[in-house]
Design a protein around this motif. Structure first.
Motif, PDB file in Angstrom:
ATOM      1  N   ASP A   1       5.185  -5.677  -6.659  1.00 51.45           N
ATOM      2  CA  ASP A   1       4.584  -4.391  -6.284  1.00 51.45           C
ATOM      3  C   ASP A   1       5.638  -3.294  -6.228  1.00 51.45           C
ATOM      4  OD1 ASP A   1       2.103  -5.591  -6.095  1.00 51.45           O
ATOM      5  OD2 ASP A   1       2.309  -5.996  -3.958  1.00 51.45           O
TER       6      ASP A   1
ATOM      7  N   LYS B   1       0.842  -1.191   0.000  1.00 56.11           N
ATOM      8  CA  LYS B   1       0.000   0.000   0.000  1.00 56.11           C
ATOM      9  C   LYS B   1       0.882   1.248   0.000  1.00 56.11           C
ATOM     10  CE  LYS B   1      -3.873  -2.387   2.025  1.00 56.11           C
ATOM     11  NZ  LYS B   1      -4.730  -2.567   3.162  1.00 56.11           N
ATOM     12  N   ASP B   2       0.853   2.039   1.070  1.00 53.71           N
ATOM     13  CA  ASP B   2       1.664   3.262   1.121  1.00 53.71           C
ATOM     14  C   ASP B   2       2.981   3.081   1.864  1.00 53.71           C
ATOM     15  OD1 ASP B   2      -0.242   4.648  -0.285  1.00 53.71           O
ATOM     16  OD2 ASP B   2      -1.280   5.368   1.507  1.00 53.71           O
TER      17      ASP B   2
END
Length: 159
Positions: free
Chosen positions: A110, A43-44
């Motif tokens: 990712d 994610k972040d």
């Protein structure tokens, strides 16, 4: 007059030598030797998973008698930036890590899709990072990569 200049020169030289040394460096035996670094983007956050060689003998005599000899430890950390993730990693370890023994850098899918330029720049500019290492990208989760090697006596970086 001549003796005064000589004495001043000797004094300056004697004061400069202790200040010119590597007084803040640690011996290699006082660092954790890192063999594999896995970098993931979740994610972040950035996540680091490092594999550290256990070179010192275990302290528990019971574990030694049972034959449990883990040759590698795995430590993970997370942070909003690379610096914060590395700081979190440093806080979890009893000794500072030594990156000169890293044989493999694993970047997850990712992380590769997000962009690896910033980390590659860090890799190139950190003087202690090993310059000849294998860089691999994988579609597997970061935890899976290290988990496959758990219980093995061979480092994930040597496979």
């Amino acid at each position: 007059m001549y003796y005064k200049k000589l004495l001043r020169t000797i004094l300056i030289v004697l004061l400069i030598f202790p200040l010119a040394g590597r007084w803040d460096s640690l011996d290699i035996n006082e660092k954790d030797l890192t063999t594999t670094v896995v970098v993931d983007k979740i994610k972040d956050d950035y996540a680091f998973i490092v594999e550290i060689a256990n070179l010192s003998p275990r302290s528990s005599s019971e574990e030694r008698r049972q034959g449990e000899t883990e040759t590698f430890s795995v430590v993970s950390s997370k942070g909003r930036t690379f610096a914060k993730a590395r700081l979190d990693l440093d806080r979890k370890l009893p000794k500072p890590i030594f990156l000169g023994t890293v044989r493999m850098l694993v970047l997850t899918k990712d992380m590769a899709e997000y962009g690896i330029a910033e980390y590659m720049f860090r890799l190139r500019n950190l003087y202690e990072y090993r310059k000849a290492l294998n860089v691999v990208t994988t579609a597997q989760d970061a935890e899976e990569i290290i988990e496959l090697q758990s219980g093995s006596t061979v480092s994930a970086g040597h496979t």
